[in-house]
Enzyme design. Structure first.
Site, mmCIF file in Angstrom:
data_model
loop_
_atom_site.group_PDB
_atom_site.id
_atom_site.type_symbol
_atom_site.label_atom_id
_atom_site.label_comp_id
_atom_site.label_asym_id
_atom_site.label_seq_id
_atom_site.Cartn_x
_atom_site.Cartn_y
_atom_site.Cartn_z
ATOM 1 N N PHE A 9 0.799 -1.239 0.000
ATOM 2 C CA PHE A 9 0.000 0.000 0.000
ATOM 3 C C PHE A 9 0.828 1.284 0.000
ATOM 4 O O PHE A 9 0.328 2.347 -0.349
ATOM 5 C CB PHE A 9 -0.975 0.008 1.197
ATOM 6 C CG PHE A 9 -0.319 0.160 2.554
ATOM 7 C CD1 PHE A 9 0.335 -0.909 3.149
ATOM 8 C CD2 PHE A 9 -0.360 1.365 3.246
ATOM 9 C CE1 PHE A 9 0.940 -0.787 4.399
ATOM 10 C CE2 PHE A 9 0.225 1.509 4.500
ATOM 11 C CZ PHE A 9 0.887 0.419 5.075
ATOM 12 N N LYS A 10 2.112 1.207 0.373
ATOM 13 C CA LYS A 10 2.925 2.427 0.405
ATOM 14 C C LYS A 10 3.674 2.670 -0.900
ATOM 15 O O LYS A 10 4.346 3.693 -1.066
ATOM 16 C CB LYS A 10 3.916 2.358 1.571
ATOM 17 C CG LYS A 10 3.217 2.384 2.932
ATOM 18 C CD LYS A 10 4.183 2.223 4.080
ATOM 19 C CE LYS A 10 4.938 3.523 4.339
ATOM 20 N NZ LYS A 10 5.822 3.376 5.529
ATOM 21 N N GLY A 96 -1.064 -7.826 -9.616
ATOM 22 C CA GLY A 96 -0.459 -6.974 -10.639
ATOM 23 C C GLY A 96 1.046 -7.077 -10.616
ATOM 24 O O GLY A 96 1.713 -6.748 -11.606
ATOM 25 N N HIS A 152 10.287 1.986 -19.296
ATOM 26 C CA HIS A 152 9.712 2.209 -17.969
ATOM 27 C C HIS A 152 10.528 3.214 -17.177
ATOM 28 O O HIS A 152 11.684 3.497 -17.499
ATOM 29 C CB HIS A 152 9.650 0.894 -17.191
ATOM 30 C CG HIS A 152 8.488 0.030 -17.567
ATOM 31 N ND1 HIS A 152 8.513 -0.808 -18.656
ATOM 32 C CD2 HIS A 152 7.253 -0.116 -17.010
ATOM 33 C CE1 HIS A 152 7.349 -1.435 -18.763
ATOM 34 N NE2 HIS A 152 6.569 -1.033 -17.780
ATOM 35 N N HIS A 153 9.905 3.675 -16.081
ATOM 36 C CA HIS A 153 10.581 4.512 -15.075
ATOM 37 C C HIS A 153 11.803 3.771 -14.528
ATOM 38 O O HIS A 153 11.865 2.527 -14.576
ATOM 39 C CB HIS A 153 9.594 4.837 -13.945
ATOM 40 C CG HIS A 153 9.037 3.602 -13.282
ATOM 41 N ND1 HIS A 153 9.609 3.045 -12.164
ATOM 42 C CD2 HIS A 153 7.988 2.783 -13.594
ATOM 43 C CE1 HIS A 153 8.937 1.959 -11.804
ATOM 44 N NE2 HIS A 153 7.945 1.777 -12.666
ATOM 45 N N LYS A 156 12.038 0.696 -11.638
ATOM 46 C CA LYS A 156 11.514 -0.660 -11.876
ATOM 47 C C LYS A 156 12.580 -1.720 -11.579
ATOM 48 O O LYS A 156 13.742 -1.577 -11.952
ATOM 49 C CB LYS A 156 11.038 -0.781 -13.332
ATOM 50 C CG LYS A 156 10.344 -2.100 -13.619
ATOM 51 C CD LYS A 156 9.523 -2.032 -14.891
ATOM 52 C CE LYS A 156 8.892 -3.372 -15.230
ATOM 53 N NZ LYS A 156 7.999 -3.869 -14.182
ATOM 54 N N GLY A 162 6.860 -7.437 -17.229
ATOM 55 C CA GLY A 162 5.903 -8.539 -17.325
ATOM 56 C C GLY A 162 5.086 -8.438 -18.606
ATOM 57 O O GLY A 162 4.761 -9.448 -19.231
ATOM 58 N N THR A 163 4.772 -7.219 -18.994
ATOM 59 C CA THR A 163 3.967 -7.024 -20.217
ATOM 60 C C THR A 163 4.746 -7.465 -21.453
ATOM 61 O O THR A 163 4.198 -8.151 -22.332
ATOM 62 C CB THR A 163 3.558 -5.540 -20.346
ATOM 63 O OG1 THR A 163 3.022 -5.106 -19.107
ATOM 64 C CG2 THR A 163 2.537 -5.333 -21.448
HETATM 65 N N1 LIG Z 1 0.000 -5.326 -13.684
HETATM 66 C C1 LIG Z 1 0.034 -4.000 -13.841
HETATM 67 O O1 LIG Z 1 -0.803 -3.396 -14.526
HETATM 68 C C2 LIG Z 1 1.105 -3.237 -13.155
HETATM 69 C C3 LIG Z 1 2.050 -3.916 -12.456
HETATM 70 N N2 LIG Z 1 3.020 -3.249 -11.790
HETATM 71 C C4 LIG Z 1 3.912 -4.062 -10.980
HETATM 72 O O2 LIG Z 1 3.556 -3.874 -9.613
HETATM 73 C C5 LIG Z 1 4.702 -4.071 -8.798
HETATM 74 C C6 LIG Z 1 4.861 -2.864 -7.867
HETATM 75 O O3 LIG Z 1 5.194 -1.726 -8.623
HETATM 76 P P1 LIG Z 1 5.402 -0.301 -7.929
HETATM 77 O O4 LIG Z 1 4.183 0.061 -7.173
HETATM 78 O O5 LIG Z 1 5.914 0.596 -8.965
HETATM 79 O O6 LIG Z 1 6.586 -0.665 -6.893
HETATM 80 P P2 LIG Z 1 6.943 0.055 -5.519
HETATM 81 O O7 LIG Z 1 8.341 -0.373 -5.190
HETATM 82 O O8 LIG Z 1 6.630 1.502 -5.587
HETATM 83 O O9 LIG Z 1 5.928 -0.610 -4.459
HETATM 84 C C7 LIG Z 1 6.045 -1.883 -3.918
HETATM 85 C C8 LIG Z 1 5.698 -1.777 -2.453
HETATM 86 O O10 LIG Z 1 5.553 -3.089 -1.904
HETATM 87 C C9 LIG Z 1 6.213 -3.110 -0.642
HETATM 88 N N3 LIG Z 1 6.541 -4.490 -0.298
HETATM 89 C C10 LIG Z 1 7.730 -5.139 -0.379
HETATM 90 N N4 LIG Z 1 7.597 -6.417 0.007
HETATM 91 C C11 LIG Z 1 6.284 -6.585 0.342
HETATM 92 C C12 LIG Z 1 5.504 -7.697 0.796
HETATM 93 N N5 LIG Z 1 6.064 -8.896 1.025
HETATM 94 N N6 LIG Z 1 4.191 -7.523 1.007
HETATM 95 C C13 LIG Z 1 3.618 -6.300 0.843
HETATM 96 N N7 LIG Z 1 4.293 -5.220 0.425
HETATM 97 C C14 LIG Z 1 5.612 -5.366 0.151
HETATM 98 C C15 LIG Z 1 7.413 -2.222 -0.856
HETATM 99 O O11 LIG Z 1 7.960 -1.809 0.383
HETATM 100 P P3 LIG Z 1 9.557 -1.450 0.449
HETATM 101 O O12 LIG Z 1 9.769 -0.357 -0.531
HETATM 102 O O13 LIG Z 1 9.744 -1.061 1.874
HETATM 103 O O14 LIG Z 1 10.251 -2.732 0.067
HETATM 104 C C16 LIG Z 1 6.784 -1.065 -1.631
HETATM 105 O O15 LIG Z 1 6.194 -0.111 -0.804
HETATM 106 C C17 LIG Z 1 5.880 -4.296 -9.758
HETATM 107 O O16 LIG Z 1 6.084 -5.681 -9.898
HETATM 108 C C18 LIG Z 1 5.376 -3.720 -11.075
HETATM 109 O O17 LIG Z 1 5.965 -4.329 -12.177
HETATM 110 C C19 LIG Z 1 3.114 -1.887 -11.825
HETATM 111 C C20 LIG Z 1 2.216 -1.159 -12.556
HETATM 112 C C21 LIG Z 1 1.126 -1.777 -13.265
HETATM 113 O O1 LIG Z 2 6.672 -1.569 -13.052
HETATM 114 C C1 LIG Z 2 5.783 -0.952 -13.678
HETATM 115 O O2 LIG Z 2 5.627 0.269 -13.583
HETATM 116 C C2 LIG Z 2 4.919 -1.722 -14.569
HETATM 117 N N1 LIG Z 2 4.973 -3.010 -14.533
HETATM 118 C C3 LIG Z 2 4.205 -3.930 -15.294
HETATM 119 C C4 LIG Z 2 5.111 -4.718 -16.202
HETATM 120 O O3 LIG Z 2 6.199 -5.146 -15.761
HETATM 121 O O4 LIG Z 2 4.732 -4.974 -17.341
HETATM 122 C C5 LIG Z 2 3.034 -3.269 -15.977
HETATM 123 C C6 LIG Z 2 3.316 -1.901 -16.494
HETATM 124 O O5 LIG Z 2 4.176 -2.012 -17.568
HETATM 125 C C7 LIG Z 2 3.912 -1.015 -15.403
#
Ligand SMILES: NC(=O)C1=CN([C@@H]2O[C@H](COP(=O)(O)OP(=O)(O)OC[C@H]3O[C@@H](n4cnc5c(N)ncnc54)[C@H](OP(=O)(O)O)[C@@H]3O)[C@@H](O)[C@H]2O)C=CC1
Ligand SMILES: O=C(O)C1=N[C@H](C(=O)O)C[C@H](O)C1
Length: 262
Positions: A9-10, A96, A152-153, A156, A162-163
């Site tokens: 969530f963070k 996701g 991507h940013h 990552k 994954g896409t």
């Molecule tokens: N399917 C889709 O459409 C999309 C998928 N994604 C994917 O989603 C994932 C997250 O992306 P993003 O939000 O940018 O990443 P972030 O690093 O911003 O967020 C991930 C968060 O998860 C926390 N975390 C780490 N371990 C755990 C755990 N075991 N349980 C719960 N929370 C945990 C992290 O904490 P800490 O930083 O303290 O480790 C962090 O706050 C990536 O795999 C990305 O590829 C992203 C966008 C779209």
């Molecule tokens: O990390 C991301 O931001 C994203 N991750 C997913 C991926 O790995 O395909 C989905 C989207 O591209 C954003």
């Protein structure tokens, strides 16, 4: 009313998803989870100061009876354990997070089948990306020469995205087996030709300012086709996440790809 926990969530996606769940009248946010969080309640975060929602830091503490759907945007290292926990506690995971290995997906599918719990792994929740993958699969029947560029940013963790990996998998289901490029080609800098997925090349770009973008390039005799999608904002993923959270309770198996619910 669908009762939802948001894992991660963070994070960037977790924050946007938490807001979406709170704003949607069909959903109730009954928990958030992050083992690294110092907060005990969501209201300790300034974005959510009026929301009284338990913040869990241990899987064992989670009130599993108060949750229907587990939305996961965490990290490649933690998603398998989270998804397994959800499935074993009769909670439908909507995943996701990218980076699950094929054998992990197969194991999770088995657990879902055995426990008759629905779940979804969506490499991308954006409709533009879902359509791009479908269009690319269609085009690959006629254009076996293809390269994928994902952008991507620079925060990552996983590459390729994954896409991009899912695009390559879908293409490989229909594409005539082929090693592309000149069989004599040599890289004078290692990696110049990108990653190799069954003879197709995938290139990963990481830059500040970018969110999530993909191009699939096809080349033929005297012609070319480029398919591109852009997520300029993480809001682009939210309608897909909401559809999945609403519908996944109607299923009793683990599905891969948002297109299965549209
Ligand atoms: N399917 C889709 O459409 C999309 C998928 N994604 C994917 O989603 C994932 C997250 O992306 P993003 O939000 O940018 O990443 P972030 O690093 O911003 O967020 C991930 C968060 O998860 C926390 N975390 C780490 N371990 C755990 C755990 N075991 N349980 C719960 N929370 C945990 C992290 O904490 P800490 O930083 O303290 O480790 C962090 O706050 C990536 O795999 C990305 O590829 C992203 C966008 C779209
Ligand atoms: O990390 C991301 O931001 C994203 N991750 C997913 C991926 O790995 O395909 C989905 C989207 O591209 C954003």
């Amino acid at each position: 009313m669908v009762k939802i926990l948001v894992a991660g969530f963070k994070g960037r996606m977790g924050n946007t998803t938490t807001k979406m769940v709170l704003e949607n009248a069909d959903f109730e946010l009954t928990g958030v989870y992050d083992p690294n969080a110092s907060e005990k309640n969501l209201n300790e975060l300034s974005d959510f100061k009026n929301e009284d929602v338990p913040a869990y830091t241990k899987l064992a503490d989670i009130d599993v009876n108060s949750i229907d759907v587990w939305i996961d945007f965490t990290s490649p290292a933690s998603v398998y354990e989270n998804a397994k926990f959800a499935l074993l506690h009769d909670i439908s995971p909507v995943i996701g997070t990218t980076g699950l290995a094929d054998d992990q997906v197969a194991e999770l599918k088995e657990i879902a089948k055995k426990n008759k719990v629905g779940g979804l792994i969506a490499p991308n929740f954006g409709i533009s990306a879902v359509l791009l993958m479908q269009f690319a699969q269609q085009a690959a029947k006629y254009f076996p020469d293809v390269e994928i560029i994902e952008m991507h940013h620079d925060k990552k963790l996983d590459a390729p995205s994954g896409t991009a990996l899912n695009t390559a998998k879908l293409i490989s289901e229909v594409r005539k087996q082929k090693i592309q490029g000149n069989p004599e080609e040599k890289e004078s800098l290692i990696g110049a030709r990108g990653a190799d997925y069954e003879g197709m090349r995938i290139h990963s770009v990481r830059l500040p300012g970018y969110v999530a973008h993909e191009q699939v390039l096809f080349g033929g005799q005297g012609e070319a086709l480029t398919i591109r999608q852009d997520s300029f904002d993480r809001i682009s993923f939210m309608s897909g996440v909401a559809v999945a959270a609403k519908k996944i309770g109607d299923y009793d198996e683990l599905l891969v790809g948002l297109e299965n619910l549209l």
